[in-house]
Design a protein around this motif. Sequence first.
Motif, PDB file in Angstrom:
ATOM      1  N   GLN A 107      62.907 115.452 -29.819  1.00 16.95           N
ATOM      2  CA  GLN A 107      64.193 115.984 -30.255  1.00 16.95           C
ATOM      3  C   GLN A 107      65.190 114.835 -30.398  1.00 16.95           C
ATOM      4  O   GLN A 107      65.404 114.062 -29.470  1.00 16.95           O
ATOM      5  N   SER A 108      65.784 114.737 -31.573  1.00 21.79           N
ATOM      6  CA  SER A 108      66.731 113.665 -31.883  1.00 21.79           C
ATOM      7  C   SER A 108      68.075 113.930 -31.211  1.00 21.79           C
ATOM      8  O   SER A 108      68.348 115.024 -30.740  1.00 21.79           O
ATOM      9  N   LYS A 109      68.940 112.906 -31.224  1.00 23.18           N
ATOM     10  CA  LYS A 109      70.282 113.059 -30.673  1.00 23.18           C
ATOM     11  C   LYS A 109      71.237 112.170 -31.454  1.00 23.18           C
ATOM     12  O   LYS A 109      70.981 110.982 -31.639  1.00 23.18           O
ATOM     13  N   VAL A 110      72.331 112.749 -31.934  1.00 21.92           N
ATOM     14  CA  VAL A 110      73.379 111.952 -32.571  1.00 21.92           C
ATOM     15  C   VAL A 110      74.255 111.400 -31.452  1.00 21.92           C
ATOM     16  O   VAL A 110      74.711 112.146 -30.579  1.00 21.92           O
ATOM     17  N   ILE A 111      74.451 110.074 -31.476  1.00 23.01           N
ATOM     18  CA  ILE A 111      75.224 109.441 -30.404  1.00 23.01           C
ATOM     19  C   ILE A 111      76.312 108.531 -30.963  1.00 23.01           C
ATOM     20  O   ILE A 111      76.203 108.000 -32.063  1.00 23.01           O
ATOM     21  N   LYS A 112      77.366 108.379 -30.184  1.00 28.05           N
ATOM     22  CA  LYS A 112      78.382 107.355 -30.412  1.00 28.05           C
ATOM     23  C   LYS A 112      77.921 106.104 -29.681  1.00 28.05           C
ATOM     24  O   LYS A 112      77.372 106.185 -28.587  1.00 28.05           O
ATOM     25  N   PHE A 113      78.123 104.951 -30.270  1.00 32.37           N
ATOM     26  CA  PHE A 113      77.716 103.705 -29.644  1.00 32.37           C
ATOM     27  C   PHE A 113      78.819 103.279 -28.677  1.00 32.37           C
ATOM     28  O   PHE A 113      79.760 102.580 -29.069  1.00 32.37           O
ATOM     29  N   LYS A 114      78.696 103.708 -27.447  1.00 32.02           N
ATOM     30  CA  LYS A 114      79.683 103.389 -26.404  1.00 32.02           C
ATOM     31  C   LYS A 114      78.998 102.510 -25.364  1.00 32.02           C
ATOM     32  O   LYS A 114      78.548 102.984 -24.323  1.00 32.02           O
ATOM     33  N   TYR A 115      78.931 101.254 -25.686  1.00 30.12           N
ATOM     34  CA  TYR A 115      78.214 100.303 -24.832  1.00 30.12           C
ATOM     35  C   TYR A 115      78.833 100.250 -23.432  1.00 30.12           C
ATOM     36  O   TYR A 115      80.047 100.142 -23.274  1.00 30.12           O
TER      37      TYR A 115
ATOM     38  N   GLY B  29      79.445  96.594 -36.832  1.00 27.66           N
ATOM     39  CA  GLY B  29      80.252  97.624 -37.478  1.00 27.66           C
ATOM     40  C   GLY B  29      79.694  99.034 -37.413  1.00 27.66           C
ATOM     41  O   GLY B  29      80.274  99.961 -37.960  1.00 27.66           O
ATOM     42  N   GLU B  30      78.556  99.216 -36.745  1.00 27.64           N
ATOM     43  CA  GLU B  30      78.023 100.570 -36.586  1.00 27.64           C
ATOM     44  C   GLU B  30      78.744 101.250 -35.428  1.00 27.64           C
ATOM     45  O   GLU B  30      79.024 100.623 -34.411  1.00 27.64           O
ATOM     46  N   THR B  31      79.025 102.531 -35.590  1.00 21.87           N
ATOM     47  CA  THR B  31      79.741 103.265 -34.550  1.00 21.87           C
ATOM     48  C   THR B  31      78.986 104.486 -34.057  1.00 21.87           C
ATOM     49  O   THR B  31      79.205 104.936 -32.942  1.00 21.87           O
ATOM     50  N   THR B  32      78.109 105.026 -34.888  1.00 21.26           N
ATOM     51  CA  THR B  32      77.442 106.284 -34.603  1.00 21.26           C
ATOM     52  C   THR B  32      76.054 106.250 -35.220  1.00 21.26           C
ATOM     53  O   THR B  32      75.849 105.585 -36.238  1.00 21.26           O
ATOM     54  N   GLY B  33      75.125 106.990 -34.649  1.00 16.49           N
ATOM     55  CA  GLY B  33      73.800 107.046 -35.248  1.00 16.49           C
ATOM     56  C   GLY B  33      72.992 108.224 -34.751  1.00 16.49           C
ATOM     57  O   GLY B  33      73.290 108.808 -33.704  1.00 16.49           O
ATOM     58  N   MET B  34      71.966 108.563 -35.530  1.00 13.15           N
ATOM     59  CA  MET B  34      71.041 109.600 -35.095  1.00 13.15           C
ATOM     60  C   MET B  34      69.841 108.905 -34.461  1.00 13.15           C
ATOM     61  O   MET B  34      69.048 108.242 -35.134  1.00 13.15           O
TER      62      MET B  34
END
Length: 191
Positions: free
Chosen positions: A122-130, A105-110
Motif C-alpha cells: 500500500q502506497s503513501k503520499v508523504i510530505k518530505f519533512k526531514y 526542490g521536491e516537497t511531496t511524493g507518492m
Amino acid sequence: LPKTNGNVLIKNARILTVTKGTIPEGDILVENGKIVAVGKDIFAKGGVAIIDAKGKVVSPGIVDAHMHRGADAINEGTDSITGEVRMEDVLNPTSRTLYHALAGGETTGMLLHGSANIIGGQSKVIKFKYGRKSSELPVKDAPRMIKFALGENVTRSGNSSSTRFPKTRMGVQAGYRRAFTEAKAYMETWK
C-alpha cells in the motif's frame, strides 16, 4: 538564513507560478508554514523575517508521483502478492534521501512499494519533512493506493536462481486472475 518559525516574507524574487506565469520582482508571504499571498508589494506584520531574494528564482515545490524515498524497506520479496504490507510502516524521516530531495526542490511524493511483486504494498503520499516524526509525513487526505507491477522486476528475469512464481508475463497475468478470483470469493463469503 533567518529562523522563520513558519512566518516569512520573501521579497523581490522572480516567481515562477503554475497558473499566473512569471512574476518578476515578486513577493511571497508565508504565515504559519502556509503561503498566504503571492504577488507584488506584499507587506507583513512586524516581527516577520524578511528574505531579500533579488536575483533568485522561486518556483513551486516538485511533487514526485513515483518514488521510493524515506523508507527503510521497498520490497517484500517473499511472495508475489503482498497487498497487505504498508509503506507507512517503514517511514524513515531521517533518511538522507528525503534530505537530498528537499535540497533539489521536491516537497511531496507518492512513496511506492517496489516492483518485485505483481501486487505490492500500500502506497503513501508523504510530505518530505526531514528529521520530523514519521507521523508528520503522511498527507492525511490522500487517497489510498496500491502498487501493481508488470515486466522484468516481477518475473525476476535477472535472477536465474529465483524460484518464486511468476517467471513469465503469462505467470504475472495468471497471478492477477488468481488474486482477483480469490478476492471475489472472499467477498462472497462475507456476504
